[in-house]
Design a protein around this motif. Structure first.
Motif, PDB file in Angstrom:
ATOM      1  N   ASP A  38       0.851  -1.189  -0.105  1.00  0.00           N
ATOM      2  CA  ASP A  38       0.047   0.049  -0.117  1.00  0.00           C
ATOM      3  C   ASP A  38       0.759   1.305  -0.043  1.00  0.00           C
ATOM      4  O   ASP A  38       0.403   2.328   0.589  1.00  0.00           O
ATOM      5  CB  ASP A  38      -0.862   0.142   1.234  1.00  0.00           C
ATOM      6  N   ASP A  39       2.016   1.107  -0.702  1.00  0.00           N
ATOM      7  CA  ASP A  39       2.929   2.262  -0.586  1.00  0.00           C
ATOM      8  C   ASP A  39       2.478   3.755  -1.515  1.00  0.00           C
ATOM      9  O   ASP A  39       3.016   4.577  -1.604  1.00  0.00           O
ATOM     10  CB  ASP A  39       4.424   2.040  -1.014  1.00  0.00           C
ATOM     11  N   TYR A  49      -8.043   1.302  -4.578  1.00  0.00           N
ATOM     12  CA  TYR A  49      -8.367   2.246  -3.397  1.00  0.00           C
ATOM     13  C   TYR A  49      -9.372   2.958  -3.551  1.00  0.00           C
ATOM     14  O   TYR A  49      -9.944   3.502  -4.548  1.00  0.00           O
ATOM     15  CB  TYR A  49      -7.191   3.470  -2.843  1.00  0.00           C
ATOM     16  N   ARG A  84      -0.965   4.545  -1.546  1.00  0.00           N
ATOM     17  CA  ARG A  84      -2.226   4.812  -0.866  1.00  0.00           C
ATOM     18  C   ARG A  84      -2.431   6.350  -1.151  1.00  0.00           C
ATOM     19  O   ARG A  84      -1.666   7.156  -0.319  1.00  0.00           O
ATOM     20  CB  ARG A  84      -2.180   4.371   0.496  1.00  0.00           C
ATOM     21  N   PRO A  85      -3.544   6.876  -1.533  1.00  0.00           N
ATOM     22  CA  PRO A  85      -3.782   8.165  -1.588  1.00  0.00           C
ATOM     23  C   PRO A  85      -4.584   8.803  -0.299  1.00  0.00           C
ATOM     24  O   PRO A  85      -5.079   7.996   0.404  1.00  0.00           O
ATOM     25  CB  PRO A  85      -4.661   8.366  -3.040  1.00  0.00           C
ATOM     26  N   LYS A  86      -4.784   9.974  -0.321  1.00  0.00           N
ATOM     27  CA  LYS A  86      -5.352  10.916   0.535  1.00  0.00           C
ATOM     28  C   LYS A  86      -6.033  11.961   0.244  1.00  0.00           C
ATOM     29  O   LYS A  86      -5.619  12.375  -0.957  1.00  0.00           O
ATOM     30  CB  LYS A  86      -4.543  11.422   1.840  1.00  0.00           C
ATOM     31  N   PRO A 109      -6.732   9.053   4.430  1.00  0.00           N
ATOM     32  CA  PRO A 109      -6.461   8.053   3.652  1.00  0.00           C
ATOM     33  C   PRO A 109      -7.357   7.301   3.168  1.00  0.00           C
ATOM     34  O   PRO A 109      -8.435   6.732   3.651  1.00  0.00           O
ATOM     35  CB  PRO A 109      -5.330   7.345   4.638  1.00  0.00           C
ATOM     36  N   PHE A 110      -7.342   6.851   1.854  1.00  0.00           N
ATOM     37  CA  PHE A 110      -8.184   5.853   1.207  1.00  0.00           C
ATOM     38  C   PHE A 110      -8.244   4.493   1.665  1.00  0.00           C
ATOM     39  O   PHE A 110      -7.406   4.095   2.108  1.00  0.00           O
ATOM     40  CB  PHE A 110      -7.871   5.802  -0.246  1.00  0.00           C
ATOM     41  N   LYS A 111      -9.420   3.723   1.394  1.00  0.00           N
ATOM     42  CA  LYS A 111      -9.270   2.306   2.050  1.00  0.00           C
ATOM     43  C   LYS A 111      -8.662   1.470   0.875  1.00  0.00           C
ATOM     44  O   LYS A 111      -9.019   1.972   0.007  1.00  0.00           O
ATOM     45  CB  LYS A 111     -10.818   1.909   2.319  1.00  0.00           C
ATOM     46  N   LEU A 144     -12.428   6.054  -1.484  1.00  0.00           N
ATOM     47  CA  LEU A 144     -12.594   6.891  -0.442  1.00  0.00           C
ATOM     48  C   LEU A 144     -14.414   7.284  -0.789  1.00  0.00           C
ATOM     49  O   LEU A 144     -14.532   7.906  -1.832  1.00  0.00           O
ATOM     50  CB  LEU A 144     -11.798   8.217  -0.152  1.00  0.00           C
TER      51      LEU A 144
END
Length: 185
Positions: A124-125, A150, A127-129, A134-136, A152
């Protein structure tokens, strides 16, 4: 400007102000950015209170209401795959609607979807926000052909008792006969 659009925009402005006040605690810059992003989402989606406006803007309705036993529902998803991989608060990849009780649809929430770069659910390096959240995921596709991704969710037009960014909303229900039929065993 039509009265309903004026009302929707006024509502969006009011909700954006409320979002700024209710933004999660963080540093001043982070809180200000999250509040500005929430306001952008309200402004961008306010016109989609009119279901026809969302369809005209490229959001394709799924004919089934999505629910998960014990967790709640999403409602009727409407996808604009042109916004897949967007982390722009004004360009969610999906809108969620529920039946309004008068034969129409009411906008209740949105979702952003970002594909996992390496398509490996164990890493999960990337993973956006968005909104400082943070997105699931990463998670496998929900339908044939959808990549590992991912997601959200944001319940901005209908309160979610479990939280604004939870996936399912217990306050949303699907009418009998509106969910996808279960595959034959």
């Amino acid at each position: 400007m039509p009265r309903t659009l004026t009302f929707a925009l006024a509502t969006a402005a009011s909700l954006a102000t409320l979002a700024a006040v209710a933004a999660p605690a963080a540093t001043g810059a982070d809180t200000a950015r999250a509040a500005a992003d929430r306001a952008a989402t309200y402004r961008a989606t306010a016109p989609f209170q009119r279901h026809a406006s969302a369809v005209k803007a490229g959001y394709v309705p799924d004919k089934y209401c999505v629910e998960r036993a014990g967790a709640g529902a999403l409602g009727y998803p409407h996808f604009n795959h042109g916004h897949d991989n967007s982390v722009d608060p004004a360009k969610p990849a999906a809108l969620f609607y529920e039946d309004d009780g008068r034969g129409g649809k009411r906008l209740i929430g949105v979702q952003w979807t970002v594909f996992d770069r390496d398509q490996d659910v164990t890493t999960d390096d990337d993973r956006p926000k968005l909104f400082g959240i943070p997105f699931k995921g990463p998670q496998r596709g929900n339908f044939p052909g959808q990549p590992v991704h991912y997601a959200l969710h944001m319940w901005l037009w209908k309160k979610n008792p479990a939280g604004t960014f939870e996936t399912f909303n217990r306050a949303v229900t699907c009418l009998p006969g509106t969910t996808r039929p279960k595959p034959a065993a």
